[in-house]
Design an enzyme around this catalytic site. Structure first.
Site, PDB file in Angstrom:
ATOM      1  NE  ARG A 140      54.580  45.778  34.477  1.00  0.00           N
ATOM      2  CZ  ARG A 140      55.901  46.642  34.742  1.00  0.00           C
ATOM      3  NH1 ARG A 140      55.313  47.239  35.279  1.00  0.00           N
ATOM      4  NH2 ARG A 140      55.926  46.965  34.563  1.00  0.00           N
ATOM      5  CE1 TYR A 187      33.052  31.505  38.659  1.00  0.00           C
ATOM      6  CE2 TYR A 187      35.389  31.945  39.264  1.00  0.00           C
ATOM      7  CZ  TYR A 187      34.654  32.214  38.437  1.00  0.00           C
ATOM      8  OH  TYR A 187      35.148  30.846  37.754  1.00  0.00           O
ATOM      9  CG  ASP A 217      31.323  38.929  41.177  1.00  0.00           C
ATOM     10  OD1 ASP A 217      31.014  39.482  40.713  1.00  0.00           O
ATOM     11  OD2 ASP A 217      32.571  37.892  41.526  1.00  0.00           O
ATOM     12  CE  LYS A 261      32.736  34.324  32.800  1.00  0.00           C
ATOM     13  NZ  LYS A 261      32.265  33.865  34.870  1.00  0.00           N
TER      14      LYS A 261
HETATM   15  C1  LIG Z   1      33.444  33.686  36.018  1.00  0.00           C
HETATM   16  C2  LIG Z   1      33.329  34.680  36.896  1.00  0.00           C
HETATM   17  C3  LIG Z   1      34.625  34.528  38.009  1.00  0.00           C
HETATM   18  C4  LIG Z   1      36.087  34.597  37.469  1.00  0.00           C
HETATM   19  O1  LIG Z   1      35.565  35.932  36.061  1.00  0.00           O
HETATM   20  P1  LIG Z   1      37.335  34.700  35.133  1.00  0.00           P
HETATM   21  O2  LIG Z   1      37.412  35.671  33.769  1.00  0.00           O
HETATM   22  O3  LIG Z   1      36.941  34.172  34.375  1.00  0.00           O
HETATM   23  O4  LIG Z   1      38.397  35.310  35.390  1.00  0.00           O
HETATM   24  C5  LIG Z   1      34.553  36.013  39.202  1.00  0.00           C
HETATM   25  N1  LIG Z   1      33.215  35.867  39.877  1.00  0.00           N
HETATM   26  C6  LIG Z   1      32.094  36.126  39.118  1.00  0.00           C
HETATM   27  C7  LIG Z   1      30.556  35.052  39.606  1.00  0.00           C
HETATM   28  C8  LIG Z   1      32.164  34.667  37.447  1.00  0.00           C
HETATM   29  O5  LIG Z   1      30.798  34.363  37.394  1.00  0.00           O
END
Ligand SMILES: *Cc1c(COP(=O)(O)O)cnc(C)c1O
Length: 388
Positions: free
Chosen positions: A59, A111, A183, A208
């Site tokens: 961890r 998001y 983000d 992603k």
């Molecule tokens: C998918 C996504 C998230 C969240 O990510 P996870 O890996 O599903 O927890 C946050 N911001 C954006 C822009 C996303 O497309």
């Protein structure tokens, strides 16, 4: 329409495409393993009392995770990076930098999971929020309160893919002693590097484009601010939502091909956007660069996300049912093309009046373009858009 469709990954020294492939290659000194070993161990033997190998407990730190975090920091041009069990865990870690009583400004097209985190969970800890059009600097400045600690934005936004001027937001925030958090999930460091534009923190859902194969969940945070990095290390280790050794390896492996995947996905997206733009059933195509608020020089390319609205609402559901190559599924950024119905899926939790005002309605579809042959993607969309 002139569109720039290829990211250069420009930076100092080696190009990003080279650095991506090199990630982790020289990490394992003991054996020279080119693929970083998966150190599947929860704990580490101490040589003697008061002595360690540098690793104590997974961890706190793990060699596979460390290889990922060091590689990613270098790709982002950051001093430090941290990995988490998901994108939402990464955003949660950033929000844990705040204190009760603090206020956060978010882009109004944020998001859905981030919206839930802020308004359903963190609101219980007395962290308040405002949602503004972050592309409108007067509106942003007007929303800054004495207790505002951070602005979190996505550029381009999702699903309407509108760009905000990250450097302008960061400059405004700095003058008010407010943190800028970007983000950057839709762009990745291959196409856009927010820290270079003045952001304090950059966060990713690595699930992603970075992972790229729809086979893992992961989140990343990078920063050049040593004080924030120190606090994030305490949060990562203390709250414990770390990325596992297996997922760290899988993400490192996925990232190696980011440049070739992104080039192909983006090229396919450019061609599909152009084609959809002329289609008889399509009302509007949303694609970075087609929209009014484009920011010159901010990104090295438009990315591989397209949204489009149809003239007829009834056709939207028929299209997702008829597609055979493109899969009807949430998520984005992988090698497989996916189509999403934001109104019922990703943005179902957004307040109805916001959805209405922004134009996230029953006629809107969002396409994450993959690496398939462009002729198959186009033929699939053509047959799905044809009234039977
Ligand atoms: C998918 C996504 C998230 C969240 O990510 P996870 O890996 O599903 O927890 C946050 N911001 C954006 C822009 C996303 O497309």
């Amino acid at each position: 329409m002139e569109k720039k469709c290829f990211g250069s990954g420009a930076g100092t020294g080696q190009k990003l495409a080279t650095r991506l492939v090199q990630s982790g290659v020289r990490f394992d000194q003991a054996t020279g393993a080119v693929s970083v070993p998966i150190y599947q161990s929860a704990t580490y033997r101490h040589p003697a009392p008061g002595e360690t190998t540098g690793f104590d407990y997974t961890r706190i730190n793990n060699p596979t995770r460390e290889a990922l975090e060091e590689s990613f920091a270098a790709l982002e041009g950051a001093k430090t990076a941290f990995s988490f069990a998901s994108g939402m865990a990464a955003i949660t870690a950033v929000m844990m930098l705040l204190e009760a009583g603090d206020h956060v400004i978010l882009g109004e097209e944020i998001y859905g999971g981030t919206y839930k985190l802020m308004d359903w969970i963190l609101s219980k800890y007395n962290i308040s929020t405002s949602y503004v059009d972050v592309g409108d600097s007067a509106a942003l400045e007007a929303a800054i309160l004495p207790n505002t600690r951070a602005v979190l934005l996505e550029s381009p936004s999702n699903p309407l893919l509108r760009s905000a001027d990250i450097a302008a937001v960061a400059k405004l925030c700095k003058s008010h002693r407010v943190l800028t958090v970007v983000d950057n999930t839709l762009m990745t460091p291959y196409l856009q590097r927010p820290l270079e534009l003045g952001a304090d923190l950059v966060v990713y859902s690595a699930t992603k484009f970075l992972g790229g194969h729809n086979d893992l969940l992961a989140g990343l945070v990078a920063t050049n601010n040593q004080r924030l990095a120190g606090d994030l290390a305490v949060i990562q280790q203390g709250a414990g939502f770390v990325l596992s050794p297996q997922e760290s390896w899988l993400l490192l492996r996925g990232m190696k091909t980011l440049a070739v995947r992104m080039d192909r996905q983006q090229e396919n997206a450019c061609r599909l956007a152009e084609w959809l733009n002329g289609h008889r059933e399509v009302e509007t195509v949303y694609f970075p660069g087609y929209n009014e608020v484009e920011v010159p020089g901010q990104a090295d390319g438009p990315g591989a996300m397209i949204s489009f609205s149809l003239k007829d609402a009834a056709l939207a559901k028929e299209v997702v049912n008829r597609l055979q190559v493109i899969t009807f599924a949430e998520s984005l950024g992988g090698v497989e093309s996916l189509i999403t119905y934001p109104y019922l899926q990703t943005h179902a939790d957004m307040p109805p009046e916001t959805r209405q005002r922004l134009g996230i309605h029953e006629r809107l579809l969002r396409l994450s373009v993959g690496i398939e042959d462009i002729s198959d993607l186009q033929a699939d969309l053509e047959q799905a858009l044809t009234r039977k």
